[in-house]
Structure formats: C-alpha cells, structure tokens
Design a protein around this motif. Structure first.
Motif, PDB file in Angstrom:
ATOM      1  N   ASN A 136       0.825  -1.213   0.000  1.00 24.49           N
ATOM      2  CA  ASN A 136       0.000   0.000   0.000  1.00 24.49           C
ATOM      3  C   ASN A 136       0.856   1.259   0.000  1.00 24.49           C
ATOM      4  OD1 ASN A 136      -2.675  -1.047  -0.018  1.00 24.49           O
ATOM      5  ND2 ASN A 136      -2.470  -1.635   2.122  1.00 24.49           N
ATOM      6  N   ALA A 137       1.937   1.249   0.798  1.00 30.58           N
ATOM      7  CA  ALA A 137       2.815   2.426   0.852  1.00 30.58           C
ATOM      8  C   ALA A 137       3.519   2.637  -0.485  1.00 30.58           C
ATOM      9  CB  ALA A 137       3.832   2.268   1.983  1.00 30.58           C
ATOM     10  N   CYS A 138       3.989   1.550  -1.090  1.00 34.91           N
ATOM     11  CA  CYS A 138       4.667   1.669  -2.389  1.00 34.91           C
ATOM     12  C   CYS A 138       3.695   2.134  -3.474  1.00 34.91           C
ATOM     13  CB  CYS A 138       5.290   0.327  -2.774  1.00 34.91           C
ATOM     14  SG  CYS A 138       6.711  -0.141  -1.764  1.00 34.91           S
ATOM     15  N   PHE A 139       2.451   1.664  -3.390  1.00 33.32           N
ATOM     16  CA  PHE A 139       1.433   2.089  -4.353  1.00 33.32           C
ATOM     17  C   PHE A 139       1.220   3.601  -4.273  1.00 33.32           C
ATOM     18  CE2 PHE A 139      -3.074   2.983  -5.288  1.00 33.32           C
ATOM     19  CZ  PHE A 139      -3.149   2.511  -6.592  1.00 33.32           C
ATOM     20  N   LYS A 140       1.154   4.108  -3.049  1.00 30.33           N
ATOM     21  CA  LYS A 140       0.949   5.542  -2.873  1.00 30.33           C
ATOM     22  C   LYS A 140       2.170   6.347  -3.322  1.00 30.33           C
ATOM     23  CE  LYS A 140      -2.283   4.773   0.925  1.00 30.33           C
ATOM     24  NZ  LYS A 140      -2.469   4.728   2.388  1.00 30.33           N
ATOM     25  N   LYS A 141       3.337   5.728  -3.241  1.00 30.08           N
ATOM     26  CA  LYS A 141       4.558   6.393  -3.728  1.00 30.08           C
ATOM     27  C   LYS A 141       4.669   6.337  -5.247  1.00 30.08           C
ATOM     28  CE  LYS A 141       8.646   6.153  -2.049  1.00 30.08           C
ATOM     29  NZ  LYS A 141       9.958   5.625  -1.609  1.00 30.08           N
ATOM     30  N   GLY A 142       3.908   5.435  -5.870  1.00 32.30           N
ATOM     31  CA  GLY A 142       3.992   5.274  -7.313  1.00 32.30           C
ATOM     32  C   GLY A 142       5.041   4.266  -7.752  1.00 32.30           C
ATOM     33  N   ASP A 143       5.567   3.489  -6.792  1.00 29.98           N
ATOM     34  CA  ASP A 143       6.562   2.458  -7.111  1.00 29.98           C
ATOM     35  C   ASP A 143       5.805   1.151  -7.376  1.00 29.98           C
ATOM     36  OD1 ASP A 143       8.585   0.624  -7.287  1.00 29.98           O
ATOM     37  OD2 ASP A 143       9.609   1.226  -5.445  1.00 29.98           O
ATOM     38  N   PHE A 144       5.351   0.976  -8.618  1.00 30.45           N
ATOM     39  CA  PHE A 144       4.448  -0.142  -8.915  1.00 30.45           C
ATOM     40  C   PHE A 144       5.165  -1.491  -8.944  1.00 30.45           C
ATOM     41  CE2 PHE A 144       2.081   3.402 -11.162  1.00 30.45           C
ATOM     42  CZ  PHE A 144       1.199   3.575 -10.118  1.00 30.45           C
ATOM     43  N   LYS A 145       6.445  -1.493  -9.262  1.00 33.06           N
ATOM     44  CA  LYS A 145       7.184  -2.764  -9.261  1.00 33.06           C
ATOM     45  C   LYS A 145       7.259  -3.334  -7.851  1.00 33.06           C
ATOM     46  CE  LYS A 145      11.576  -4.779 -10.823  1.00 33.06           C
ATOM     47  NZ  LYS A 145      11.922  -5.440  -9.554  1.00 33.06           N
ATOM     48  N   GLU A 150       5.399  -6.783  -6.162  1.00 42.26           N
ATOM     49  CA  GLU A 150       6.155  -7.812  -5.448  1.00 42.26           C
ATOM     50  C   GLU A 150       5.623  -8.006  -4.026  1.00 42.26           C
ATOM     51  OE1 GLU A 150      10.211  -6.647  -5.611  1.00 42.26           O
ATOM     52  OE2 GLU A 150      10.443  -7.061  -7.761  1.00 42.26           O
ATOM     53  N   SER A 151       5.298  -6.911  -3.352  1.00 36.67           N
ATOM     54  CA  SER A 151       4.815  -7.000  -1.969  1.00 36.67           C
ATOM     55  C   SER A 151       3.434  -7.643  -1.905  1.00 36.67           C
ATOM     56  CB  SER A 151       4.780  -5.601  -1.341  1.00 36.67           C
ATOM     57  OG  SER A 151       6.067  -5.034  -1.297  1.00 36.67           O
ATOM     58  N   PHE A 152       2.536  -7.226  -2.784  1.00 31.89           N
ATOM     59  CA  PHE A 152       1.194  -7.818  -2.779  1.00 31.89           C
ATOM     60  C   PHE A 152       1.239  -9.297  -3.168  1.00 31.89           C
ATOM     61  CE2 PHE A 152      -0.934  -3.451  -3.550  1.00 31.89           C
ATOM     62  CZ  PHE A 152      -1.172  -3.313  -2.194  1.00 31.89           C
ATOM     63  N   MET A 153       2.091  -9.654  -4.113  1.00 28.81           N
ATOM     64  CA  MET A 153       2.202 -11.060  -4.510  1.00 28.81           C
ATOM     65  C   MET A 153       2.733 -11.910  -3.363  1.00 28.81           C
ATOM     66  SD  MET A 153       0.956 -11.482  -7.511  1.00 28.81           S
ATOM     67  CE  MET A 153       1.581 -13.114  -7.903  1.00 28.81           C
ATOM     68  N   THR A 180      -6.507  -8.619  -1.096  1.00 26.33           N
ATOM     69  CA  THR A 180      -5.180  -8.481  -1.705  1.00 26.33           C
ATOM     70  C   THR A 180      -5.276  -8.547  -3.223  1.00 26.33           C
ATOM     71  OG1 THR A 180      -4.165  -9.476   0.259  1.00 26.33           O
ATOM     72  CG2 THR A 180      -2.828  -9.388  -1.737  1.00 26.33           C
ATOM     73  N   LEU A 181      -6.132  -9.425  -3.740  1.00 23.82           N
ATOM     74  CA  LEU A 181      -6.342  -9.486  -5.185  1.00 23.82           C
ATOM     75  C   LEU A 181      -6.884  -8.157  -5.715  1.00 23.82           C
ATOM     76  CD1 LEU A 181      -7.815 -13.083  -5.542  1.00 23.82           C
ATOM     77  CD2 LEU A 181      -5.764 -12.235  -6.705  1.00 23.82           C
ATOM     78  N   ASN A 182      -7.804  -7.562  -4.991  1.00 27.65           N
ATOM     79  CA  ASN A 182      -8.307  -6.244  -5.398  1.00 27.65           C
ATOM     80  C   ASN A 182      -7.200  -5.203  -5.386  1.00 27.65           C
ATOM     81  OD1 ASN A 182     -10.989  -6.782  -6.008  1.00 27.65           O
ATOM     82  ND2 ASN A 182     -11.680  -6.503  -3.912  1.00 27.65           N
ATOM     83  N   ASN A 183      -6.337  -5.264  -4.354  1.00 22.16           N
ATOM     84  CA  ASN A 183      -5.217  -4.320  -4.301  1.00 22.16           C
ATOM     85  C   ASN A 183      -4.289  -4.492  -5.501  1.00 22.16           C
ATOM     86  OD1 ASN A 183      -6.080  -3.171  -1.917  1.00 22.16           O
ATOM     87  ND2 ASN A 183      -4.816  -4.468  -0.619  1.00 22.16           N
ATOM     88  N   LEU A 184      -4.044  -5.745  -5.883  1.00 23.94           N
ATOM     89  CA  LEU A 184      -3.251  -5.992  -7.084  1.00 23.94           C
ATOM     90  C   LEU A 184      -3.935  -5.397  -8.314  1.00 23.94           C
ATOM     91  CD1 LEU A 184      -1.930  -9.641  -6.640  1.00 23.94           C
ATOM     92  CD2 LEU A 184      -0.551  -7.661  -7.262  1.00 23.94           C
ATOM     93  N   GLY A 185      -5.261  -5.559  -8.377  1.00 24.76           N
ATOM     94  CA  GLY A 185      -6.015  -4.975  -9.484  1.00 24.76           C
ATOM     95  C   GLY A 185      -5.882  -3.467  -9.540  1.00 24.76           C
ATOM     96  N   HIS A 186      -5.964  -2.820  -8.359  1.00 23.29           N
ATOM     97  CA  HIS A 186      -5.816  -1.358  -8.314  1.00 23.29           C
ATOM     98  C   HIS A 186      -4.447  -0.933  -8.846  1.00 23.29           C
ATOM     99  CE1 HIS A 186      -9.437  -1.604  -6.174  1.00 23.29           C
ATOM    100  NE2 HIS A 186      -8.989  -1.540  -4.933  1.00 23.29           N
ATOM    101  N   GLN A 201      -4.169  -7.131 -16.940  1.00 22.92           N
ATOM    102  CA  GLN A 201      -3.804  -7.722 -15.649  1.00 22.92           C
ATOM    103  C   GLN A 201      -4.753  -7.252 -14.546  1.00 22.92           C
ATOM    104  OE1 GLN A 201      -1.616 -10.082 -14.640  1.00 22.92           O
ATOM    105  NE2 GLN A 201      -1.264 -10.450 -16.821  1.00 22.92           N
ATOM    106  N   ALA A 202      -5.174  -5.992 -14.622  1.00 21.90           N
ATOM    107  CA  ALA A 202      -6.146  -5.491 -13.641  1.00 21.90           C
ATOM    108  C   ALA A 202      -7.429  -6.304 -13.717  1.00 21.90           C
ATOM    109  CB  ALA A 202      -6.433  -4.012 -13.894  1.00 21.90           C
ATOM    110  N   LEU A 203      -7.898  -6.541 -14.943  1.00 21.20           N
ATOM    111  CA  LEU A 203      -9.128  -7.313 -15.136  1.00 21.20           C
ATOM    112  C   LEU A 203      -8.968  -8.731 -14.599  1.00 21.20           C
ATOM    113  CD1 LEU A 203     -11.961  -7.112 -16.338  1.00 21.20           C
ATOM    114  CD2 LEU A 203     -11.016  -7.890 -18.520  1.00 21.20           C
ATOM    115  N   LYS A 204      -7.801  -9.315 -14.805  1.00 21.30           N
ATOM    116  CA  LYS A 204      -7.538 -10.677 -14.318  1.00 21.30           C
ATOM    117  C   LYS A 204      -7.619 -10.736 -12.793  1.00 21.30           C
ATOM    118  CE  LYS A 204      -3.986 -14.291 -14.386  1.00 21.30           C
ATOM    119  NZ  LYS A 204      -2.618 -14.640 -14.854  1.00 21.30           N
ATOM    120  N   SER A 205      -6.985  -9.781 -12.107  1.00 22.13           N
ATOM    121  CA  SER A 205      -6.996  -9.765 -10.631  1.00 22.13           C
ATOM    122  C   SER A 205      -8.394  -9.518 -10.090  1.00 22.13           C
ATOM    123  CB  SER A 205      -6.033  -8.690 -10.112  1.00 22.13           C
ATOM    124  OG  SER A 205      -4.708  -8.986 -10.460  1.00 22.13           O
TER     125      SER A 205
END
Length: 743
Positions: A342-351, A355-358, A378-384, A394-398
């Motif tokens: 969640n913190a990395c998502f807010k920072k914009g570090d999607f890679k 990795e963290s959500f997986m 967690t799957l929804n978070n990956l989708g976001h 990939q969003a649709l898949k999650s």
C-alpha cells in the motif's frame, strides 16, 4: 545442583532476564535427561519452562517444540486428566493463537478447559460444607455461595476458578481472531464479571480482560469503546504493583495508539506509540516481537500521514523481527507485506507494489481458505495497482479472480462451478441467489458488507472495460453492480445513487437518452429518499437531468429542472457559488436557444460577475462566459459588443490555454467573422492567420480542417483587394479600443 539451577532460573525469569533464565533451565534439562531419562515429570517441567521462555522471548517455533515435548511426557506419565496437562495445553493453545493456528489452538484450549473444570468441580464438591439444621438456628454458608447450597453452586464456583477463567479468556481471544465477535464478547464479559467479583476492579487480571475486550471493540470498529477499555486497563497497571513501566503497560499504549490512529487522531497516536516503543526498547530491546508490533502501528501512522519512506523503513524492521520470532511465511509477515504494498502504491513504485502484494497473497494462501476476505482484498489491491499502471488486462484478471472468490463465499458453490464461460450469467445467478438468502439478524451486517464488497469489485471491473472503450460490456457490469447494491440487506443508498448516475452518463455517451434519463431519475429518487429534497447532491442530479432534457430538445422540462436546481443551490451555497454560476450558465443557454436573448444576457452577466469575483478577471471560465455572451450579441446584431467580448475571450484563452488548443482557433474564427461583418477585413485576416496556426499545431486537426482555414484567409484577402484599402472600420463602432467589458 539441579534445584539450585532451577531456583536461579526462576529468579532470572522474575527479573525479566530471559536469556539467563533459559540458560539455567536448559542446564537443568540436560542434567535431568542424563540422570532420569526423557520420560520423567521433572524433565517435562523443564521443557514447559523452556517453552514459556521462548513464548516470551521467541522464537515461537522453539516454544512449540518444547511445549509439545512437555505435553507428550505429561500425557504419557500423568494421564489425560492431570492439572499439569491442562497447564501445558493452555499455554500451547495461547502460543498457537499468537501464531495464527486457530483451529489447533481451540482444540488445545478446549482440552485444557475440560480438564480444569473436571478437577476444580471435583474439589468444589469435596469442599461443600454439610448443612446442619436445628430448631431456631440459621445455617452459615461460605460467602461465595449466594443462595442455597445446590449442585449448581459447585459448578458456579468452578467456572469462577482463576485457572478456568484464564482458559475461557484465551478461548474468547480465538473466537475474536476467527471473527466470531459475539462469542468473543460473551466470553470476555463472563470472565470480567467473575474477576471483578473475586479481585475487585483494580486487579491486573481485570486489566488483562479489559485489553481483550478492547481488541474485540476495535475489530467491531467501535474505537471509542476500545479506547475507554484500554485507558481503564492502563490505569490499573500504572496503579498496581506491576507499575506503569511494565511490558503489559507498553503493549496497552501501543493498542491505544492503534485505536487513536483508526479515529484519525494522529498526534495522540504518535505520542503513545513512541512512548510504548521507548519502554519496550528499555525493557527487552528492539528485537522483541512487542517492539515489532508497536513499530507496525507507527509505520501505519506514518503512511496515513503521507510519509511513505519512514513507513517503509518501519515495515522493513517489522518484517526482520517477525521472521526471527515466527518465520518468513507467517501470516503477520503477510499483513506487513500488504502494508508495504500500500505504501509503495501511494509512492507510485508499482514494481515494489506488485512484489509485496504477490508475497502477501502467497502467504495468505498458505494459511487461509481461498475465499477468505484477506485473499480477495489483496487481489483487489493488485487490481488497483495494475489499473493505475495502465495494465488493464492484468487489472481485469486480478479483479475477476477476486470476484469469483467472493461469489464462492456468498453462494456456497465450489470454485469450478463458478468458472463458466460467461462471467455475466454466473454473476447474475449468484446475485439472484443472494436476494433470496435468509440471514439471522446477527449475521445481517457482515452479510450486507460482503455483498457490498462484491458490488465494489464489479464496479472495478466495469471501470476497466470503460477504460478499454468497451462501453457495452462496461454497462452490463455496471448494471450488475447496481443489482448487487440493491441485494444488500442493509441498503447503501449513496452507492446505489452513484452507480445509477454512472450508468446514466454512459447511456448518454452512447446516445441512449431515454435510458440515461431513467437512470438519473432513479438516482434522484434514491438521493431524495436518504438526503431530503434540498441538498446540493440532489441539485446536481437535477442539473444533469435537465442537461438530458436539453439534449432531447425538451427545453421546457430542462428549464424547470435547471430552475429547481438553482433554487436548491442558492439555498445550500448562497448566491455567489461556482455551482450557482454553472446552473445559471445552463439557464442562459436555454434562454438563448428559445430566443430570449435579453434574459439570456442577464443570466450570462450574473455568471460573469460570480466568476470574476471568485476566480479573477482573467480565469478561463470568464473567457468561456465572454464567448457565450458574444454569441448572444451576434444573434442580436450587436456586433461591436460581440467583438469586444470575443477579443477579451481570446486574450484570456491565449493566456490560460496552450497555443495549439482548438478552442483558441474557434474563438479566433468567430472574431474574424465579426470583423468581416463590420468590414474590418485586415483584422479578420489577422484573426484567421492566428486560427490557422492553432489548427496546424493541434494534433487532432485534419487536412480538410486546415484547408478550410486557408480558404477562409484567401476569401478575406480577396475582400481586401476588392475594397482597395488595407483596413476599413465601420462607422457605427463607438466602443473604445481596449475597454474591459464587465456586466
């Protein structure tokens, strides 16, 4: 020697020096195993104490190993009904609860409770005094027996035994962690009543129970009640012989910090969290699990405050300590991985986010059923994350995987029964089933929330299809979203209204005006139902409905709704709000369309006044309004006023918009038209040249657009040559050059 080492271990343990205590008990175990063998009660006692130390000081895997060995020996030597076996089962159950192995924990604790009840019930029956009845005498009974001595009295005393209460409290904690809050509260309240009756309100066991109640209140989102219970628990510890500097007090401060964080009271949370961490560090150091738990709360606080770097630093330390105490695949590590994501998502570090959500998802699937709320969250978070990163497939898949798991949870179907070729048909079937499921009152809130989560995931899927420009599929899924919202036993009216409006906007984009109006009318009815008739949200929906009527050519209906919206907006926001200006602008446009030019100018003049006063004379909205007024003046034949409005509009647009903006070209062309009608051909050519440059720079301009612009310039040049002069000014223009036009 063994006895001295044992006593020394007890002293170290009492002092909190767990490392030295462990060394002493390990030496006792070594000597006893040599002298007595492995199957001896005293050997089991050494294993028990070693297990207790590892429970206190980590790692938990060693604690479990030692306690399992103690359990094996005591069961073999003492039998299945001995109090020492109950003690071992109880501690093992508490340990397994901490480790997240809740089913095994419950088995251990129920076994401990069964033995303790049997032991203490037997003792109570042996100790019940014999009543001696004589004439004119009163039987004296023990204080603990309130009424007459009966078979239920010994049972009541058994249930009030301190060891029985300890196990009942531990069982309540398992219920809480399983999400069965009703059972948890029942256990905690029963234990609390007995402990207060036995020890008074200021005993540390009462504080321990209040802490458990606070955790259940927090899980139920009753954070004020949690804070009340924790404050009372902290007071007891601070005023007791244990003092306010104990680890228990530090843990309570951490939990208080978490509750304040949930309420958004960041300053109080920060203060308590740092105070707790300082105390824990002083007592046991930074490698203790309690320090990690407090640091996790501090990381969550930093994330809420937007300091993602400090949050991530905290989480990194939390994971390091948690791996030492548990292992790398513990559920608590997964929870922290989610926080990192969640913190990395807010920072914009999607890679790093992915990795963290997986990793969190991998850990959760080791511990939890596949339809557990944590997994599909967690799957929804990956989708976001994929959606934000524009990876729509990939969003649709999650999101779709999350949707299937939620439908499994709600419908009771197996996963492979849901995985049909047609997602929409399957979802319709599940929603239809949900609508007829009967739920008990105490289950209604959780069930409604689960259906709401399903609807939210459907909305995410619809957004992906919308971004993929598949409006037909997006509409299908939005309609399913609306159906799911309506299936919630506890209606979420804002979500229903918002979904209906979204459907209305998409239908409007597709040109389905009747369907769009139907959706907006539904949204309006729902809003009026839960908000009342005079709210700004109702006014905005009325405004949108009026837009629909205008698009259909139903101008009277449009005007009626615009006027209703205007009245509400003025009531809610006053006469000078931007919302009022927007609706006045729409009203002015209807008036212009119906030939009421003077009224239209008056309304536009009010719009201009509001926008100039709120945003300044050179804001883009003022430029747009001036352009609208120019249209009215042109229709009236007042070309001088039209020219002034267009000149000011163009000047503002050139300042506020890029030089290649298509609207700049259109306004310049309108200005050229007015110049031409006034006979100002040189000025007309100048304006058209400016328009041509904008069109050439605009990426959406076609060759035909540019050719048309060039043809207009050629025509104007011809007019200049025909007139035999470079500039001609109309004799009826009396507006001073450069005048600032204000109404």
């Amino acid at each position: 020697m063994c006895q001295k080492m044992w006593i020394l271990g007890d002293v170290y343990f009492a002092q909190g020096d767990y490392n030295r205590a462990l060394q002493s008990y390990m030496e006792v175990l070594r000597v006893r195993e040599i002298s007595l063998g492995s199957k001896y009660v005293l050997v089991a006692s050494a294993h028990y104490n070693i297990g207790l130390l590892h429970y206190k000081n980590g790692p938990y895997a060693k604690a479990r190993s030692a306690l399992m060995e103690a359990l094996r020996i005591r069961r073999e030597v003492l039998g299945d009904a001995h109090p020492h076996l109950a003690s071992t089962l109880h501690l093992l159950g508490v340990l397994l609860t901490t480790m997240g192995e809740l089913d095994d924990a419950m088995c251990c604790l129920l076994g401990a409770l069964r033995i303790r009840r049997r032991v203490f019930d037997k003792k109570e029956k042996e100790n019940v005094p014999t009543m001696t009845t004589t004439t004119n005498t009163t039987t004296t009974m023990p204080d603990v027996i309130v009424n007459d001595a009966s078979s239920t009295d010994s049972k009541e005393n058994t249930e009030s035994n301190p060891l029985v209460l300890n196990t009942k409290l531990a069982i309540g904690i398992v219920h809480r962690k399983r999400g069965d809050l009703e059972e948890a509260f029942s256990s905690f309240q029963s234990v609390l009543r007995c402990r207060i009756r036995q020890f008074g309100h200021d005993h540390h066991s009462v504080a321990e129970t209040l802490r458990a109640i606070a955790a259940a209140c927090r899980d139920a989102s009753e954070h004020e009640k949690a804070i009340e219970a924790l404050k009372e628990s902290l007071r007891i510890y601070r005023e007791s012989s244990l003092g306010g500097e104990s680890l228990e007090a530090a843990e309570i401060m951490s939990l208080l910090a978490l509750s304040y964080l949930k309420l958004g009271q960041h300053d109080e949370s920060d203060k308590l969290c740092n105070e707790a961490l300082t105390l824990i560090e002083t007592k046991v150091g930074k490698e203790h699990i309690l320090y990690a738990q407090g640091l996790k709360i501090l990381g969550d606080l930093r994330q809420e405050q937007g300091d993602y770097s400090k949050a991530l630093d905290a989480y990194e330390k939390v994971i390091q300590v948690s791996v030492i105490w548990h292992d790398s695949k513990h559920l608590g590590v997964g929870d922290t991985c989610n926080a990192v994501g969640n913190a990395c998502f807010k920072k914009g570090d999607f890679k790093e986010t992915e990795e963290s959500f997986m990793e969190a998802l991998h850990i959760e699937r080791l511990w939890l059923d596949d339809d557990n709320v944590s997994i599909y969250t967690t799957l929804n978070n990956l989708g976001h994350m994929h959606y934000k990163n524009k990876d729509l497939d990939q969003a649709l898949k999650s999101y779709t995987e999350s949707l299937y798991l939620q439908m499994k949870r709600l419908s009771g179907r197996q996963y492979d029964q849901l995985m049909g070729p047609d997602l929409l048909s399957t979802t319709r079937e599940v929603i239809a089933e949900i609508q007829i499921i009967q739920r008990k009152d105490d289950e209604m809130k959780d069930f409604s929330s689960a259906v709401g989560n399903l609807a939210a995931t459907l909305r995410n899927i619809a957004l992906v299809h919308q971004d993929k420009a598949d409006l037909d599929m997006a509409l299908e899924v939005y309609n399913l979203t609306l159906a799911a919202r309506k299936a919630q036993p506890i209606r979420d009216n804002p979500a229903i209204a918002g979904t209906a409006e979204t459907i209305g906007m998409l239908q409007f984009k597709k040109g389905n005006h009747d369907a769009a109006m139907s959706a907006f009318h539904e949204a309006l009815e729902v809003k009026k139902e839960y908000q009342g008739n005079n709210t700004i949200d109702v006014a905005r929906t009325l405004n949108n409905l009026a837009n629909m009527h205008f698009s259909k050519g139903s101008l009277e209906e449009a005007m009626a709704m615009y006027l209703e919206a205007l009245e509400i907006k003025r009531l809610c926001l006053g006469n000078d709000s931007e919302d009022v200006a927007n609706t006045l602008n729409n009203i002015a446009h209807v008036m212009f369309t119906t030939g009421r030019e003077e009224e239209s100018l008056k309304a536009y003049g009010e719009v201009l006044r509001i926008r100039q006063s709120r945003q300044g004379n050179d804001c883009l909205a003022v430029g747009v309004t001036l352009g609208n007024m120019a249209d009215v003046y042109i229709k009236q034949g007042n070309l001088a006023m039209a020219r002034t409005c267009l000149e000011q509009s163009l000047q503002i647009r050139k300042t506020r918009q890029s030089s290649n903006h298509i609207e700049n070209a259109r306004v310049a062309e309108s200005l050229a038209l007015v110049h031409g009608k006034l006979g100002e051909w040189s000025k007309a050519e100048e304006a058209l040249q400016e328009a041509l440059q904008s069109r050439k720079l605009h990426p959406g301009s076609s060759e035909s657009n540019i050719l048309d612009a060039m043809n207009r310039i050629t025509f104007v040049k011809g007019q200049i040559e025909a007139s035999g002069r470079s500039e001609e000014v109309s004799s009826d223009v009396n507006v001073p050059k450069g005048q600032i036009f204000e109404i």
